[in-house]
Design a protein around this motif. Structure first.
Motif, short mmCIF file in Angstrom:
data_model
loop_
_atom_site.label_atom_id
_atom_site.label_comp_id
_atom_site.label_asym_id
_atom_site.label_seq_id
_atom_site.Cartn_x
_atom_site.Cartn_y
_atom_site.Cartn_z
N ASP A 84 35.28 44.29 64.09
CA ASP A 84 34.53 45.33 64.13
C ASP A 84 35.51 46.01 66.08
O ASP A 84 36.43 46.75 65.97
N GLN A 85 35.30 45.12 66.86
CA GLN A 85 35.36 45.43 68.42
C GLN A 85 36.90 45.21 68.26
O GLN A 85 38.06 45.87 69.04
N CYS A 86 37.91 44.71 67.50
CA CYS A 86 39.03 44.26 67.58
C CYS A 86 40.11 45.43 66.31
O CYS A 86 40.90 45.55 66.77
N ARG A 87 39.70 45.89 65.70
CA ARG A 87 39.47 47.54 64.47
C ARG A 87 40.11 47.86 65.10
O ARG A 87 40.83 48.68 64.94
N LEU A 88 38.90 48.48 66.39
CA LEU A 88 39.45 50.05 66.87
C LEU A 88 40.63 49.32 68.28
O LEU A 88 41.50 50.73 68.53
N ARG A 89 40.85 48.70 68.43
CA ARG A 89 42.12 48.35 69.22
C ARG A 89 43.52 47.60 68.73
O ARG A 89 44.64 47.48 69.33
N ASN A 90 43.16 47.77 67.20
CA ASN A 90 44.67 47.29 66.63
C ASN A 90 45.41 48.47 66.55
O ASN A 90 44.73 49.59 65.92
N TYR B 17 42.11 33.10 59.39
CA TYR B 17 41.65 33.66 57.91
C TYR B 17 42.13 34.92 57.92
O TYR B 17 41.52 36.12 57.13
N ASP B 18 42.44 35.96 59.35
CA ASP B 18 42.62 37.32 58.88
C ASP B 18 41.19 38.33 59.19
O ASP B 18 41.39 39.11 58.08
N VAL B 19 40.31 37.66 60.00
CA VAL B 19 39.05 37.99 59.60
C VAL B 19 38.72 39.18 60.88
O VAL B 19 38.97 39.56 62.09
N VAL C 83 37.37 26.74 68.29
CA VAL C 83 37.42 26.31 66.69
C VAL C 83 37.35 27.57 65.48
O VAL C 83 37.74 28.06 65.13
N LEU C 84 36.42 28.16 66.37
CA LEU C 84 35.61 29.85 65.42
C LEU C 84 36.97 31.12 65.72
O LEU C 84 37.34 31.45 65.34
N GLN C 85 37.72 31.03 66.83
CA GLN C 85 38.53 32.04 67.43
C GLN C 85 39.76 31.27 66.27
O GLN C 85 40.32 32.03 65.73
N ARG C 86 39.93 30.51 65.89
CA ARG C 86 41.36 29.69 65.38
C ARG C 86 40.81 30.31 63.93
O ARG C 86 42.06 30.65 63.15
N LEU D 52 30.51 36.78 61.48
CA LEU D 52 31.25 36.39 61.75
C LEU D 52 32.58 36.16 63.33
O LEU D 52 32.98 37.50 62.57
N THR D 53 32.04 36.45 63.95
CA THR D 53 32.37 36.70 65.14
C THR D 53 31.73 36.02 66.72
O THR D 53 31.16 34.74 66.34
#
Length: 626
Positions: free
Chosen positions: A620-626, A615-617, A607-610, A124-125
């Motif tokens: 992995d790529q974003c987790r490393l940058r938060n 839903y706070d999905v 739509v998928l980005q929204r 789901l990305t």
């Protein structure tokens, strides 16, 4: 035992020869054979290497002078066509001088804004290459060229009558103020056969601006080119670019097309080694204003009217499921067939095409025609609602707007969300409630408006040929299975050959032998779009109205239900069957129109980005940058 004479009595050469003679006497035949094979192999490798170097240097001159196509057998650098009006015809490119030493485009520190990974169906990305129902192959290949050593290659099996494509979405942060982009792509097609006058293979890019306008550019390759050819585009705009959706595609050909070295760079990225694509792109951030549609497509508050229902007698049945669907007025005849087995309430939105001469209003004869068709159905009129939605635009079918209107009018606890060309199995409501009483009795007895997040899957099938109206209706699951497994089957799982992923999670083989409901085994699949019975409650997400016509409108709703933590349970004693009918023009466009498909996939990404951010999905790529 033979001994060596003193070293001083022999010359150096004589000593070495004598030493070699002694060693050979000690060596076995097998060892000599192995040494010979190794030496022969090394010599062969050297010969092949020298030949490839020679072939790479001379191939261009051998072929380019004798072939009528200038890009045959060499690296060709072409820009956009001479005239914009010629964009969909046989295109003529002008040769331009591109500086390969330009560090912002081809330099080792130039940041490629595109990812190289193919998104897997269970991910789901929205970051990476998304593929349609026909998967592309990928491999790593090494080249003897100055532009790269090894790179990933994407391989498509082209078909003459349908599009084969992969897509990638690149949204920009507004503060990045991106206005200048570089596109580049290399491709080859050694055995591609043209089978359509409008065949295409190459890249399309949909560039969307902050004022909701857009532009499409194409990098097209000639199918006769047998070596790796290059296409580039230096794109500049006076307006700020909001997003780019890239499409690698082939259509109108049969054979194999390969793509590599796909690049999208921007001066906004700069050459800072600590800089990354995430610094100017907004994959990991989202604003509500990003998910808006053009004003011309706005349909969220449509004009509609409720059809006055024919006279009816009050029913003693306490129905708990409503058949929910949408259909255009010219296809109302479909309901006569699909609702033969349904005696419960319906909530159906009907799209009525009008014209400017009547100021877009529905005419009396249209109401009478619709009323006559609805009156012939054996449905429970007491809780039924028919919504009429007028429009003067024949090219825009607001399918999800129609679905949402029908859902809002539902007066029962449960909804059967299905397309109008599907016929429910006999006694579907009674069998569903029986299953609920047996396996979900507590859930059925409670009536909390917050409800429960369970979607009950109704397995979908289709007739291989159009059945006659006089044909008997299937009465049991056993009869259905017999028609599926006989030597000349009449029925098969829906879209089994077109795309088995669409209903694959339903697991038909398990359903054939099951005598109780079961949960699907995977947590998510990006192609899954079953027909479901679901409770109307505060958890239920509405359909995204930015999707219209054909493509992605239902599957993205199921994706949102996955993100909202719905579980999917397959019902064992009900089904629905699709009736064959003529294709709609929207479906034809989806199959063969490249720009239609690209725009549809761009909306799918937005739509998928929204959904991901709502839903706070966690990606992995974003987790490393938060």
């Amino acid at each position: 035992m033979m001994s060596l004479p003193p070293y001083h009595s022999l010359s150096r050469l004589d000593y070495l020869l004598l030493r070699l003679q002694l060693e050979l006497k000690k060596t076995s035949t097998l060892r000599i054979v192995i040494i010979a094979i190794v030496l022969h192999s090394l010599f062969s490798i050297l010969l092949i290497h020298n030949y490839l170097n020679y072939y790479s240097d001379t191939y261009h001159s051998k072929h380019s002078t004798s072939h009528e196509h200038p890009d045959k057998g060499k690296i060709s650098i072409f820009s956009k066509p001479i005239t914009n009006d010629d964009i969909d015809c046989e295109r003529r490119y002008k040769l331009i001088k591109m500086d390969f030493n330009d560090p912002t485009v081809f330099g080792p520190n130039a940041i490629n804004l595109l990812h190289s990974n193919l998104i897997q169906s269970k991910q789901l990305t929205h970051i990476g290459w998304f593929s349609d129902h026909f998967r592309w192959d990928e491999k790593i290949q090494c080249f003897n060229n100055r532009w790269t050593l090894c790179d990933k290659i994407f391989i498509a099996k082209c078909k003459p009558n349908s599009i084969r494509a992969i897509y990638q979405f690149v949204p920009f942060k507004l503060e990045s103020n991106v206005r200048h982009l570089f596109f580049s792509l290399r491709a080859t097609a050694e055995q591609l056969v043209e089978q359509s006058h409008d065949g295409f293979y190459g890249m399309l890019a949909l560039i969307e601006f902050i004022d909701f306008t857009d532009e499409i550019i194409k990098l097209k390759f000639r199918y006769e080119s047998e070596s790796w050819s290059l296409r580039v585009e230096d794109y500049r705009s006076t307006k700020t670019i909001k997003s780019v959706t890239i499409m690698l595609a082939c259509y109108g050909y049969s054979g194999i097309a390969s793509f590599t070295d796909v690049r999208l760079t921007s001066e906004s990225a700069g050459l800072d080694p600590l800089f990354s694509a995430y610094d100017i792109c907004s994959w990991c951030s989202f604003k509500l204003t990003d998910h808006q549609v053009k004003k011309s497509n706005q349909f969220s508050n449509p004009e509609y009217e409720i059809l006055k229902m024919p006279r009816y007698e009050k029913s003693i049945s306490n129905h708990q499921i409503t058949f929910v669907s949408q259909v255009s007025m010219d296809r109302l005849v479909i309901l006569e067939q699909s609702l033969r087995t349904w005696n419960g309430p319906v909530s159906i939105s009907i799209y009525v095409l009008t014209n400017n001469s009547t100021n877009g209003r529905i005419q009396d004869w249209q109401r009478l025609y619709i009323n006559k068709k609805i009156g012939s159905l054996k449905i429970a009129l007491e809780k039924s609602t028919i919504i009429l939605v007028p429009s003067v635009n024949p090219d825009h079918y607001p399918i999800n707007v129609l679905r949402n209107l029908a859902i809002k009018m539902v007066q029962t606890r449960f909804m059967f969300l299905v397309d109008a060309d599907f016929q429910p199995s006999p006694n579907l409501e009674a069998n569903f409630l029986s299953s609920m009483n047996k396996y979900h009795s507590n859930y059925l007895r409670q009536h909390d408006m917050n409800g429960c997040r369970i979607a009950f899957v109704v397995p979908a099938f289709e007739y291989l040929d159009i059945p006659n109206k006089e044909d008997p209706i299937l009465k049991s699951k056993d009869e259905l299975i017999q028609l599926i497994h006989r030597d000349d089957p009449m029925i098969e799982p829906f879209r089994l050959h077109e795309s088995n992923e669409v209903h694959g999670l339903t697991n038909y083989w398990k359903w054939y032998h099951s005598n109780r409901p079961y949960n699907i085994t995977y947590r998510f699949h990006d192609k899954y779009e079953p027909y479901i019975i679901v409770e109307k409650n505060s958890y239920f997400p509405m359909y995204d109205e930015n999707l219209f016509n054909y493509g992605m409108n239902k599957v993205m709703h199921i994706t949102e239900m996955f993100a909202a933590n719905y579980t999917f349970e397959v019902l064992d004693n009900v089904w629905t069957i699709h009736f064959q009918h003529r294709s709609t023009p929207y479906y034809t466009d989806f199959l063969k129109n490249l720009t239609y498909r690209l725009r549809n996939r761009a909306e799918r990404f937005k739509v998928l980005q929204r959904i991901i951010h709502q839903y706070d999905v966690l990606l992995d790529q974003c987790r490393l940058r938060n």
